[in-house]
Design a protein around this motif. Structure first.
Motif, PDB file in Angstrom:
ATOM      1  N   VAL A   8       0.843  -1.204   0.000  1.00  0.00           N
ATOM      2  CA  VAL A   8       0.000   0.000   0.000  1.00  0.00           C
ATOM      3  C   VAL A   8       0.875   1.250   0.000  1.00  0.00           C
ATOM      4  CG1 VAL A   8      -1.657   1.334   1.363  1.00  0.00           C
ATOM      5  CG2 VAL A   8      -1.934  -1.150   1.132  1.00  0.00           C
ATOM      6  N   ARG A   9       1.871   1.262   0.888  1.00  0.00           N
ATOM      7  CA  ARG A   9       2.760   2.424   0.991  1.00  0.00           C
ATOM      8  C   ARG A   9       3.556   2.637  -0.300  1.00  0.00           C
ATOM      9  NH1 ARG A   9       0.930   5.524   5.110  1.00  0.00           N
ATOM     10  NH2 ARG A   9       0.741   4.344   7.047  1.00  0.00           N
ATOM     11  N   LEU A  10       3.963   1.561  -0.933  1.00  0.00           N
ATOM     12  CA  LEU A  10       4.717   1.690  -2.176  1.00  0.00           C
ATOM     13  C   LEU A  10       3.865   2.308  -3.283  1.00  0.00           C
ATOM     14  CD1 LEU A  10       6.717  -1.679  -2.222  1.00  0.00           C
ATOM     15  CD2 LEU A  10       7.630   0.639  -1.846  1.00  0.00           C
ATOM     16  N   LYS A  11       2.575   1.972  -3.303  1.00  0.00           N
ATOM     17  CA  LYS A  11       1.673   2.568  -4.298  1.00  0.00           C
ATOM     18  C   LYS A  11       1.529   4.066  -4.063  1.00  0.00           C
ATOM     19  CE  LYS A  11      -0.935  -1.703  -5.030  1.00  0.00           C
ATOM     20  NZ  LYS A  11      -2.189  -2.436  -4.789  1.00  0.00           N
ATOM     21  N   ILE A  12       1.434   4.457  -2.792  1.00  0.00           N
ATOM     22  CA  ILE A  12       1.327   5.880  -2.463  1.00  0.00           C
ATOM     23  C   ILE A  12       2.624   6.602  -2.822  1.00  0.00           C
ATOM     24  CG2 ILE A  12       0.999   7.545  -0.598  1.00  0.00           C
ATOM     25  CD1 ILE A  12      -0.783   5.469   0.788  1.00  0.00           C
ATOM     26  N   GLU A  13       3.757   5.967  -2.537  1.00  0.00           N
ATOM     27  CA  GLU A  13       5.053   6.570  -2.894  1.00  0.00           C
ATOM     28  C   GLU A  13       5.168   6.748  -4.406  1.00  0.00           C
ATOM     29  OE1 GLU A  13       8.359   4.467  -1.296  1.00  0.00           O
ATOM     30  OE2 GLU A  13       7.606   4.516   0.764  1.00  0.00           O
ATOM     31  N   ASP A  74      -3.215   4.157  -8.723  1.00  0.00           N
ATOM     32  CA  ASP A  74      -2.403   3.765  -7.576  1.00  0.00           C
ATOM     33  C   ASP A  74      -3.076   4.150  -6.258  1.00  0.00           C
ATOM     34  OD1 ASP A  74      -0.307   2.487  -8.847  1.00  0.00           O
ATOM     35  OD2 ASP A  74       0.908   4.300  -9.057  1.00  0.00           O
ATOM     36  N   LEU A  75      -3.654   5.342  -6.210  1.00  0.00           N
ATOM     37  CA  LEU A  75      -4.276   5.808  -4.972  1.00  0.00           C
ATOM     38  C   LEU A  75      -5.557   5.037  -4.662  1.00  0.00           C
ATOM     39  CD1 LEU A  75      -3.754   9.662  -5.351  1.00  0.00           C
ATOM     40  CD2 LEU A  75      -2.416   8.056  -3.978  1.00  0.00           C
ATOM     41  N   ARG A  76      -6.371   4.804  -5.681  1.00  0.00           N
ATOM     42  CA  ARG A  76      -7.603   4.025  -5.461  1.00  0.00           C
ATOM     43  C   ARG A  76      -7.258   2.601  -5.055  1.00  0.00           C
ATOM     44  NH1 ARG A  76     -11.654   2.708  -3.477  1.00  0.00           N
ATOM     45  NH2 ARG A  76     -13.758   2.745  -4.330  1.00  0.00           N
ATOM     46  N   SER A  77      -6.255   2.046  -5.706  1.00  0.00           N
ATOM     47  CA  SER A  77      -5.819   0.693  -5.387  1.00  0.00           C
ATOM     48  C   SER A  77      -5.266   0.621  -3.968  1.00  0.00           C
ATOM     49  CB  SER A  77      -4.763   0.234  -6.395  1.00  0.00           C
ATOM     50  OG  SER A  77      -4.256  -1.037  -6.057  1.00  0.00           O
ATOM     51  N   ALA A  78      -4.560   1.681  -3.528  1.00  0.00           N
ATOM     52  CA  ALA A  78      -4.004   1.696  -2.170  1.00  0.00           C
ATOM     53  C   ALA A  78      -5.110   1.598  -1.128  1.00  0.00           C
ATOM     54  CB  ALA A  78      -3.178   2.962  -1.952  1.00  0.00           C
ATOM     55  N   LEU A  79      -6.227   2.288  -1.353  1.00  0.00           N
ATOM     56  CA  LEU A  79      -7.341   2.224  -0.411  1.00  0.00           C
ATOM     57  C   LEU A  79      -8.005   0.845  -0.428  1.00  0.00           C
ATOM     58  CD1 LEU A  79      -9.049   5.709  -0.902  1.00  0.00           C
ATOM     59  CD2 LEU A  79      -7.552   4.972   0.960  1.00  0.00           C
ATOM     60  N   ILE A 146     -11.679  12.302  -1.376  1.00  0.00           N
ATOM     61  CA  ILE A 146     -11.896  10.912  -1.797  1.00  0.00           C
ATOM     62  C   ILE A 146     -13.072  10.810  -2.764  1.00  0.00           C
ATOM     63  CG2 ILE A 146     -10.847   9.897   0.253  1.00  0.00           C
ATOM     64  CD1 ILE A 146     -13.700   9.209   1.205  1.00  0.00           C
ATOM     65  N   GLU A 147     -13.993  11.776  -2.700  1.00  0.00           N
ATOM     66  CA  GLU A 147     -15.102  11.820  -3.643  1.00  0.00           C
ATOM     67  C   GLU A 147     -14.578  12.117  -5.046  1.00  0.00           C
ATOM     68  OE1 GLU A 147     -19.591  13.740  -3.383  1.00  0.00           O
ATOM     69  OE2 GLU A 147     -17.918  14.677  -2.314  1.00  0.00           O
ATOM     70  N   VAL A 148     -13.627  13.048  -5.124  1.00  0.00           N
ATOM     71  CA  VAL A 148     -12.986  13.358  -6.398  1.00  0.00           C
ATOM     72  C   VAL A 148     -12.207  12.150  -6.897  1.00  0.00           C
ATOM     73  CG1 VAL A 148     -11.290  14.831  -7.541  1.00  0.00           C
ATOM     74  CG2 VAL A 148     -12.847  15.812  -5.845  1.00  0.00           C
ATOM     75  N   ASN A 242      -1.354  16.344  -5.374  1.00  0.00           N
ATOM     76  CA  ASN A 242      -0.507  16.075  -4.218  1.00  0.00           C
ATOM     77  C   ASN A 242      -1.322  16.083  -2.928  1.00  0.00           C
ATOM     78  OD1 ASN A 242       2.323  15.417  -4.494  1.00  0.00           O
ATOM     79  ND2 ASN A 242       2.530  17.322  -5.635  1.00  0.00           N
ATOM     80  N   GLU A 243      -2.362  16.935  -2.862  1.00  0.00           N
ATOM     81  CA  GLU A 243      -3.248  16.921  -1.700  1.00  0.00           C
ATOM     82  C   GLU A 243      -3.989  15.590  -1.623  1.00  0.00           C
ATOM     83  OE1 GLU A 243      -5.846  20.259  -1.419  1.00  0.00           O
ATOM     84  OE2 GLU A 243      -4.282  21.718  -1.925  1.00  0.00           O
ATOM     85  N   LEU A 244      -4.328  15.045  -2.775  1.00  0.00           N
ATOM     86  CA  LEU A 244      -5.011  13.756  -2.821  1.00  0.00           C
ATOM     87  C   LEU A 244      -4.087  12.644  -2.334  1.00  0.00           C
ATOM     88  CD1 LEU A 244      -7.685  12.506  -3.553  1.00  0.00           C
ATOM     89  CD2 LEU A 244      -6.927  12.356  -5.920  1.00  0.00           C
ATOM     90  N   VAL A 245      -2.819  12.709  -2.722  1.00  0.00           N
ATOM     91  CA  VAL A 245      -1.832  11.740  -2.239  1.00  0.00           C
ATOM     92  C   VAL A 245      -1.735  11.808  -0.716  1.00  0.00           C
ATOM     93  CG1 VAL A 245       0.607  11.106  -2.242  1.00  0.00           C
ATOM     94  CG2 VAL A 245      -0.503  11.762  -4.380  1.00  0.00           C
ATOM     95  N   THR A 246      -1.664  13.023  -0.189  1.00  0.00           N
ATOM     96  CA  THR A 246      -1.568  13.211   1.264  1.00  0.00           C
ATOM     97  C   THR A 246      -2.800  12.670   1.971  1.00  0.00           C
ATOM     98  OG1 THR A 246      -0.198  15.190   0.979  1.00  0.00           O
ATOM     99  CG2 THR A 246      -1.304  14.925   3.093  1.00  0.00           C
ATOM    100  N   GLU A 247      -3.978  12.892   1.389  1.00  0.00           N
ATOM    101  CA  GLU A 247      -5.218  12.427   2.013  1.00  0.00           C
ATOM    102  C   GLU A 247      -5.283  10.904   2.066  1.00  0.00           C
ATOM    103  OE1 GLU A 247      -9.194  12.564   3.658  1.00  0.00           O
ATOM    104  OE2 GLU A 247      -7.352  13.765   3.739  1.00  0.00           O
ATOM    105  N   VAL A 248      -4.882  10.259   0.988  1.00  0.00           N
ATOM    106  CA  VAL A 248      -4.883   8.794   0.989  1.00  0.00           C
ATOM    107  C   VAL A 248      -3.899   8.275   2.035  1.00  0.00           C
ATOM    108  CG1 VAL A 248      -4.326   6.735  -0.363  1.00  0.00           C
ATOM    109  CG2 VAL A 248      -5.676   8.588  -1.385  1.00  0.00           C
ATOM    110  N   GLY A 249      -2.733   8.912   2.134  1.00  0.00           N
ATOM    111  CA  GLY A 249      -1.775   8.521   3.163  1.00  0.00           C
ATOM    112  C   GLY A 249      -2.344   8.694   4.561  1.00  0.00           C
ATOM    113  N   ARG A 250      -3.102   9.765   4.775  1.00  0.00           N
ATOM    114  CA  ARG A 250      -3.722  10.007   6.085  1.00  0.00           C
ATOM    115  C   ARG A 250      -4.741   8.918   6.419  1.00  0.00           C
ATOM    116  NH1 ARG A 250      -8.208  12.357   8.504  1.00  0.00           N
ATOM    117  NH2 ARG A 250      -9.280  12.533   6.480  1.00  0.00           N
TER     118      ARG A 250
END
Length: 261
Positions: A8-13, A74-79, A146-148, A242-250
């Motif tokens: 999961v973390r690798l996908k976010i990275e 990557d972000l959707r898959s991470a969730l 996450i809606e976006v 980048n805000e979306l990346v941060t939100e998924v990480g959060r």
């Protein structure tokens, strides 16, 4: 880091790396474009308009849409991957095409549509996921991140996200000096109140003067930066990715303790 969430973390990275590289490429492209503000006077109606015009090709490289699609995937898959691991950590067996991170803009018409997504997840983690659902904040002025993400992910599955050059800042009467010549009356003003609009022939601000033949001198008191946005229903500028990346990480941070069982 919980070992089972390493993927999961690798996908976010990877998404973060792609975002930074794309942001630099877009910045260089935007700075290479030539744009200016044109003044137009419609003598029959009395409208005086400020229009942004671009001298160069206003169409960004379509490959950028493909890259954004990869970031979104990557972000959707991470969730979804996180929910999968939460089920395993709770001694359950994940089900393909069922277990996934739910993203509901409105309360589900059928409860089963939601519960199948989180079936097998620790109830405490389920409570966190439900609290993140956009429908729990019905008076939100803008879409949740996450809606976006959900909307862009659905689009990218079926078509390429089209990049569009946009004006990135608001403009209003305080940004414009206009000096009508002779006797006149300001009958009406209008300006775009959104964060951006397509840059080619974009009307930034307009004023209708009576009598309509009145000559007006205008001056704009701000720089008009351009950006590139992707998507249709919820256009997102590349800086917002980048805000979306941060939100998924959060979100993953919130759920990580329940993946360590």
């Amino acid at each position: 880091m919980v070992a089972r969430l390493r993927g999961v973390r690798l996908k976010i990275e990877r998404a973060k790396f792609q975002c930074d590289a794309l942001e630099n490429e877009i910045k260089a492209w935007v700075e290479s474009q030539r744009s200016h503000v044109a003044f137009e006077h419609e003598r029959d109606t009395g409208w005086h308009r400020l229009i942004v015009r671009m001298d160069a090709d206003p169409d960004p490289p379509p490959m950028w849409g493909v890259i954004v699609g990869e970031i979104i995937h990557d972000l959707r898959s991470a969730l979804d991957h996180t929910v999968w691991e939460l089920v395993i950590a709770n001694k359950g067996r994940p089900e393909r095409n069922r277990n996934q991170f739910p993203i509901f803009s409105h309360p589900p018409k059928r409860v089963a549509d939601y519960t199948k997504c989180v079936r097998g997840v620790d109830p405490r983690a389920q409570a966190i996921i439900e609290g993140l659902q956009p429908y729990t904040r019905p008076k939100r002025a803008t879409p949740e991140l996450i809606e976006v993400l959900g909307g862009m992910s659905n689009i990218d599955k079926h078509q390429t996200l089209h990049p569009t050059v946009v004006v990135a800042s608001r403009i209003n009467s305080a940004n414009v000096d206009f000096a009508p010549q002779g006797l006149h009356r300001v009958a009406e003003m209008r300006w775009d109140k959104s964060l951006g609009q397509p840059i080619r022939n974009a009307e930034l601000w307009a004023v209708r003067i009576e009598p309509p033949e009145t000559e007006v001198q205008m001056k704009v008191n701000l720089q008009i930066p351009a950006g590139v946005a992707f998507g249709e229903r919820y256009p997102m500028e590349v800086l917002k990715l980048n805000e979306l990346v941060t939100e998924v990480g959060r979100i993953v941070d919130l759920l990580e303790p329940f993946a360590s069982k």
